[in-house]
Write an enzyme that holds these catalytic residues in place. Structure first.
Site, PDB file in Angstrom:
ATOM      1  N   LEU A 154       0.825  -1.209   0.000  1.00  0.00           N
ATOM      2  CA  LEU A 154       0.000   0.000   0.000  1.00  0.00           C
ATOM      3  C   LEU A 154       0.862   1.263   0.000  1.00  0.00           C
ATOM      4  CD1 LEU A 154      -2.758  -1.066   2.556  1.00  0.00           C
ATOM      5  CD2 LEU A 154      -2.872  -1.113   0.055  1.00  0.00           C
ATOM      6  N   TYR A 155       1.854   1.300   0.861  1.00  0.00           N
ATOM      7  CA  TYR A 155       2.712   2.482   0.948  1.00  0.00           C
ATOM      8  C   TYR A 155       3.516   2.676  -0.334  1.00  0.00           C
ATOM      9  CZ  TYR A 155       5.998   5.826   3.029  1.00  0.00           C
ATOM     10  OH  TYR A 155       6.749   6.943   3.314  1.00  0.00           O
TER      11      TYR A 155
END
Length: 275
Positions: A154-155
């Site tokens: 996600l990051y």
């Protein structure tokens, strides 16, 4: 003083890298508005810098919060020269296989709402003031915007998106407004928190042995502090020295991309010649 007479707005400026940017900007002669969710962090900054700063408590996921921050900045200091989109959250390198099926949508929304949408909303709110001052915007990216492993799925996806945002806004806003990014590596003492939707909200990078983990694998041989990264934000905000600089992302991560196959760097071999 490299920023004398300039006015900046820093999101996520209450602690960590954002706080270091605020401190350095004030030291360089700037006046700074700070948008942060922490009333305590904002009060600390006010006590430290007095009338050189104005704090706005708000949520970077809200356009109204950004509009209030810009309005307070202009009301207090008369203008806005530089927007620094910096508020962030981390996923502590959570891999896709470890995100539960019933939590992936919520985790995605939380991550992207802060590190992507939050920057877009800041840009939207600041645009009229930046147009008037012919100023600039700087967005904090990450080494995760270039390489895998600087975060989880996600990051890393989110920070790649920020690079796209920098390039697109530089195209849309040039030549009236410059837009650039800065991609730090690991930050010694960072207090960035984890995703609440993944139960990581009480974790901070400050508890991780970053110096031991990253120092040996970086060509620089050490992990930089937030204060040591802040100088890059000063340079990008200057006017005279950055006339041709837009659409660029400064990869300032200790040389992670030039590590050797067997050794991080070979500079120690110079000692036998020159020490």
């Amino acid at each position: 003083m490299k920023l004398k007479g300039e006015v900046a707005l820093v999101t996520g400026g209450g602690a960590g890298l954002g706080r270091a940017i605020v401190d350095r900007y004030v030291a360089e002669g700037a006046r700074v508005a700070v948008l942060d969710k922490s009333a305590a962090g904002l009060e600390e900054i006010r006590k430290r810098h007095g009338d050189a700063v104005v704090g706005i408590e708000g949520d970077v996921r809200s356009l109204d919060s950004h509009r209030e921050a810009v309005a307070r900045c202009v009301e207090t200091f008369g203008k806005l020269d530089c927007l620094i989109g910096n508020a962030g959250v981390w996923d502590y390198q959570t891999q896709l296989a470890d995100i539960p099926d019933n939590g992936i949508s919520e985790a995605f929304d939380e991550m992207f709402a802060i590190i992507v949408k939050g920057y877009i909303l800041a840009a939207k709110a600041a645009l009229p003031a930046l147009y008037k001052s012919k100023g600039s915007a700087i967005f904090t990216v990450s080494n995760a915007g270039f390489y895998p492993g600087g975060g989880g799925v996600l990051y890393t996806a989110g920070k790649h998106a920020v690079i796209g945002l920098v390039k697109q806004l530089a195209h849309e806003w040039g030549p009236r407004i410059r837009v650039n990014g800065i991609a730090p590596g690991g930050i010694l003492g960072s207090d960035i928190r984890g995703l609440k939707t993944l139960g990581l909200q009480d974790q901070t990078i400050a508890t991780m042995p970053l110096a031991d983990m990253l120092g040996p694998v970086l060509p620089t041989g050490r992990v930089a502090t937030a204060e040591e990264y802040a100088g890059a934000y000063v340079f990008f905000a200057t006017r005279a020295d950055t006339v041709p600089l837009t659409g660029s992302v400064l990869n300032i991560d200790g040389g992670m991309g030039v590590r050797g196959l067997f050794e991080a760097s070979l500079g120690a071999q110079l000692d036998k010649h020159f020490a």
